[in-house]
Design a protein around this motif. Structure first.
Motif, PDB file in Angstrom:
ATOM      1  N   GLU A 370      -6.432   7.927 -27.700  1.00  0.00           N
ATOM      2  CA  GLU A 370      -7.690   8.520 -27.256  1.00  0.00           C
ATOM      3  C   GLU A 370      -8.845   7.527 -27.378  1.00  0.00           C
ATOM      4  O   GLU A 370      -9.720   7.466 -26.521  1.00  0.00           O
ATOM      5  N   THR A 371      -8.791   6.745 -28.493  1.00  0.00           N
ATOM      6  CA  THR A 371      -9.878   5.778 -28.687  1.00  0.00           C
ATOM      7  C   THR A 371      -9.889   4.749 -27.560  1.00  0.00           C
ATOM      8  O   THR A 371     -10.926   4.469 -26.952  1.00  0.00           O
ATOM      9  N   GLY A 373      -8.605   5.120 -24.723  1.00  0.00           N
ATOM     10  CA  GLY A 373      -8.969   5.855 -23.508  1.00  0.00           C
ATOM     11  C   GLY A 373     -10.473   6.002 -23.403  1.00  0.00           C
ATOM     12  O   GLY A 373     -11.061   5.834 -22.323  1.00  0.00           O
ATOM     13  N   LEU A 374     -11.093   6.283 -24.558  1.00  0.00           N
ATOM     14  CA  LEU A 374     -12.543   6.461 -24.579  1.00  0.00           C
ATOM     15  C   LEU A 374     -13.243   5.168 -24.199  1.00  0.00           C
ATOM     16  O   LEU A 374     -14.189   5.160 -23.397  1.00  0.00           O
TER      17      LEU A 374
ATOM     18  N   TYR B  16      -9.608  11.820 -33.898  1.00  0.00           N
ATOM     19  CA  TYR B  16      -8.968  12.298 -32.673  1.00  0.00           C
ATOM     20  C   TYR B  16      -9.877  13.304 -31.985  1.00  0.00           C
ATOM     21  O   TYR B  16     -10.102  13.249 -30.770  1.00  0.00           O
ATOM     22  N   THR B  19     -13.023  11.510 -30.431  1.00  0.00           N
ATOM     23  CA  THR B  19     -12.767  10.701 -29.231  1.00  0.00           C
ATOM     24  C   THR B  19     -12.375  11.565 -28.050  1.00  0.00           C
ATOM     25  O   THR B  19     -12.853  11.374 -26.926  1.00  0.00           O
ATOM     26  N   LEU B  20     -11.527  12.555 -28.318  1.00  0.00           N
ATOM     27  CA  LEU B  20     -11.081  13.438 -27.245  1.00  0.00           C
ATOM     28  C   LEU B  20     -12.281  14.201 -26.668  1.00  0.00           C
ATOM     29  O   LEU B  20     -12.443  14.318 -25.433  1.00  0.00           O
ATOM     30  N   GLU B  22     -15.416  13.328 -26.727  1.00  0.00           N
ATOM     31  CA  GLU B  22     -16.279  12.437 -25.970  1.00  0.00           C
ATOM     32  C   GLU B  22     -15.716  12.149 -24.586  1.00  0.00           C
ATOM     33  O   GLU B  22     -16.434  12.135 -23.582  1.00  0.00           O
ATOM     34  N   ARG B  23     -14.406  11.927 -24.538  1.00  0.00           N
ATOM     35  CA  ARG B  23     -13.781  11.629 -23.259  1.00  0.00           C
ATOM     36  C   ARG B  23     -13.933  12.803 -22.284  1.00  0.00           C
ATOM     37  O   ARG B  23     -14.177  12.624 -21.093  1.00  0.00           O
ATOM     38  N   LEU B  26     -17.475  13.031 -21.087  1.00  0.00           N
ATOM     39  CA  LEU B  26     -17.721  12.042 -20.047  1.00  0.00           C
ATOM     40  C   LEU B  26     -17.287  12.558 -18.682  1.00  0.00           C
ATOM     41  O   LEU B  26     -17.804  12.155 -17.659  1.00  0.00           O
ATOM     42  N   ARG B  27     -16.283  13.408 -18.695  1.00  0.00           N
ATOM     43  CA  ARG B  27     -15.777  13.958 -17.438  1.00  0.00           C
ATOM     44  C   ARG B  27     -16.455  15.277 -17.077  1.00  0.00           C
ATOM     45  O   ARG B  27     -15.956  16.031 -16.233  1.00  0.00           O
ATOM     46  N   PHE B 109      -3.402  11.377 -21.015  1.00  0.00           N
ATOM     47  CA  PHE B 109      -4.716  11.961 -20.736  1.00  0.00           C
ATOM     48  C   PHE B 109      -4.818  12.494 -19.304  1.00  0.00           C
ATOM     49  O   PHE B 109      -5.385  13.554 -19.073  1.00  0.00           O
TER      50      PHE B 109
END
Lengths: 576, 120
Positions: A370-371, A373-374, B16, B19-20, B22-23, B26-27, B109
């Motif tokens: 995930e990191t 990926g981020l 985890y 980060t998840l 944030e991702r 972002l979307r 992902f």
């Protein structure tokens, strides 16, 4: 040839491996075997020996008594008869000297009448003489001219002076016929004395012995103190010859002795002194049938004993060998079981460990994923790094490796998670691919080509996944060990409709297995790689697992050409 | 403008989770975070998210328990399980209990986003 036969019949525990190397003392089958044989042999042979010797001993004693008793009786009776014969003569002479005054007996007419009377009564009187105290024969009746003969210096005269009466040994005399003399001394009132002496023919004695009616194997005779024959012997010599028996052996506490004659023949004999005479009576017999029967009996008994011991030994050896072989195999089976349990446990713990590791790694892996990926997202979404291809490819590389790790951990989990599960639907091709994935690296290094092909659509089978994995991993591992660099392993799947079974053939082009080894290939502890640390359990466990899944396993092999294992697995799980 | 659909992520691994989140943000997704089952349920009560991304192995209430509560109390809320403890048995159980999907960590992902978009 002989070596081969010995190898064939020698019990397996003698050539087999020692199961427990650390406990060699405890599990020394050779010692156990020998110990059992010795103990049982001893216990069964000892009474046999004791009985045989007791029997022989008792029989020997009985036979001795049978032989000895009549012999001793006969000797004793004959001795008494001879004694009576001589005592009779002696008593008659004593009666004469007591009842006839010296003055009367000096007269030839009186002595002549006595002589005639005696001859009439006893028959074998040869002559009769009166000797005075000077040793001179003053009166004589008989066939010879012996009146006036001086006996003073003769031994018998001296003896008679001391002993009052005297019986001489047998001698031939003038007539050359065997005879002996009896002399009686009689004192007269004035201190003077005279001696009455008579010569007796031995023919009556010989007749007496003849009347014993002995059988043809027996002989009876009289000896003097110097073992000189006083009467002739049927087998051993004439009168006045010397009887010389050899190797005399006497039975303890018995009057019976054994001797051998000049030709070496064995005789038994009994001897008894005749009271009041210098004579001994001797009876000789050939060893009787009873006696030779004893030696036959001895031989037969000994032969029976030897045969008995031989049979006992053979039976004992066979039984002991069977017994110890059973124990040996029981121990082998127990050891195999222990090894199997250990093996299964080991496999289970490895599985659990792998699952644990995979799971623990999955979490940090997820974070990395995930990191990264981020980071990629940030780059993608910001204008500053959007065009930086290098950075993006670096991030992609991280993501790719994470993906690879995920494949590995998922595979590990997939492998391990089925340890506790029993029967489920299994796709054999997928399972085989899973198993092969563990050997992928080795296959790459050694350039081994592995192919899975199927001739038709293979149904899902109901089976135990972990056991199947174990079975195929083991066999494919073996195939890997057998092939050279660049070798081929072909796995073919086939569905047998009539049996409702799936057939998996695993064929390699490796070194192959020799026919003798092929026979023992599923035996526990059979290994050709013992020196390399092989336990010889792999295929026996595999065999056990296939059987547990109600399947069949077969093997075909040709040295130099390769080996094919066939595994037949039922499509539907049967009740185990 | 309709408010963005909310996604609640419950996971005890803080890194985890962040980060998840944030991702997803972002979307363009509206994300809520919770580090354990209890706080997750509180957020759920307050915010009523349409989707929950749920970890199974957590201190306190386990993912399965949380899943049961969600299915009972908020039948409208959809649940995707994301777990590092991927036993087949658990996966099967989760699906039976009404989870939409069950992913093993680390999750792809793109696949996750595709699934989320399907649901929302």
């Amino acid at each position: 040839m002989l070596k081969k036969i010995i190898q064939q019949i020698s019990p397996p525990f003698l050539k087999g491996t020692n199961i427990y190397k650390e406990e060699q003392e405890l599990f020394n089958y050779r010692n156990l075997w020998i110990g059992v044989i010795l103990l049982i042999s001893f216990v069964s042979i000892l009474p046999l020996l004791i009985l045989t010797f007791l029997n022989l001993n008792i029989y020997e004693k009985y036979i001795q008594a049978e032989v000895e008793y009549p012999l001793v009786r006969l000797i004793s009776n004959t001795q008494k008869s001879i004694n009576f014969f001589i005592t009779q003569k002696k008593s008659a002479l004593k009666f004469i000297v007591l009842n006839t005054p010296y003055e009367e007996i000096k007269k030839t007419s009186v002595l002549g009448k006595i002589y005639l009377d005696l001859k009439t009564s006893f028959g074998n009187i040869v002559d009769l003489g009166i000797i005075d105290s000077q040793g001179i024969q003053i009166n004589y009746v008989g066939p010879y001219e012996l009146k006036g003969k001086n006996y003073k210096q003769q031994d018998w005269y001296k003896e008679v002076l001391i002993k009052e009466e005297y019986i001489s040994d047998v001698f031939l005399g003038y007539r050359n016929t065997p005879h002996f003399t009896i002399s009686i001394k009689q004192n007269i009132s004035n201190g003077d004395f005279f001696i009455l002496r008579t010569t007796i023919d031995t023919s009556q004695l010989i007749n007496l012995l003849g009347s014993l009616e002995l059988d043809e194997n027996s002989d009876a005779f009289i000896l003097n103190q110097n073992n000189v024959f006083q009467t002739p012997s049927k087998f051993f010599g004439e009168v006045l010859e010397i009887f010389s028996p050899q190797n005399i052996k006497c039975i303890p506490d018995s009057k019976i002795c054994e001797f051998s004659d000049s030709t070496g023949k064995t005789w038994i004999f009994g001897k008894e002194k005749i009271k009041g005479t210098p004579f001994s009576f001797v009876l000789v017999k050939k060893p009787t049938i009873l006696k030779s029967g004893l030696s036959i009996l001895k031989k037969e008994t000994l032969a029976t004993l030897v045969l008995g011991i031989a049979i006992v030994l053979v039976v004992v050896v066979i039984i002991s060998t069977k017994l110890v072989t059973k124990i040996y195999y029981a121990d082998l089976r127990r050891a195999a079981l222990i090894h199997k349990v250990e093996h299964t446990n080991k496999l289970a713990s490895i599985g659990r460990l792998a699952a644990g590791v995979a799971h623990e790694i999955n979490n940090p892996l997820a974070i990395i994923n995930e990191t990264a990926g981020l980071i990629k997202d940030i780059f993608t979404f910001s204008d500053q790094y959007k065009e930086d291809k290098k950075l993006l490819s670096l991030i992609d590389s991280i993501l790719k490796q994470v993906d690879r790790c995920r494949t590995i951990t998922h595979r590990l989990l997939g492998f391990a998670r089925h340890i506790d599960v029993k029967i489920e639907e299994v796709d054999l091709q997928t399972l085989l691919e899973e198993v092969l994935s563990f050997l992928e690296k080795e296959a790459q290094y050694r350039d081994i080509h592995v192919n899975i092909t199927k001739t038709q659509e293979i149904p899902l089978i109901q089976s135990d996944r972990s056991k199947l994995q174990q079975i195929f991993l083991n066999i494919i591992n073996n195939a890997f060990a057998a092939v050279k660099k660049g070798g081929h392993i072909d796995i073919t799947l086939d569905y047998l409709k009539e049996k409702d079974m799936v057939k998996v053939a695993i064929k390699d082009d490796g070194i192959g297995i020799s026919p003798e080894n092929l026979k023992k290939i599923f035996d526990p502890f059979f290994s050709t790689k013992k020196d390399q640390g092989g336990t010889g359990l792999g295929l026996s466990i595999t065999y056990g697992l296939v059987k547990k899944l109600k399947g069949e396993i077969q093997v075909e092999s040709q040295v130099g050409k390769g080996t094919t294992f066939f595994i037949f697995l039922p499509v539907k799980a049967k009740e185990a | 403008m309709t408010p963005k659909p909310k996604i609640l992520i419950i996971d005890d691994e803080k890194d985890y989770l962040e980060t998840l989140t944030e991702r997803l943000k972002l979307r363009g997704f509206d994300c809520l975070m919770a580090l354990d089952g209890e706080s997750g349920l509180k957020v759920l009560a307050a915010e009523k998210p349409k989707l929950v991304l749920l970890d199974l192995k957590m201190p306190g209430l386990s993912g399965l328990e949380v899943l049961k509560i969600i299915r009972e109390q908020y039948p409208q809320t959809r649940v995707i399980i994301i777990t590092g403890h991927g036993s087949e048995k658990e996966k099967k159980l989760c699906l039976e209990l009404g989870a939409v999907e069950c992913f093993n960590k680390p999750v792809d992902f793109k696949v996750l986003i595709k699934k989320i978009k399907e649901i929302l």
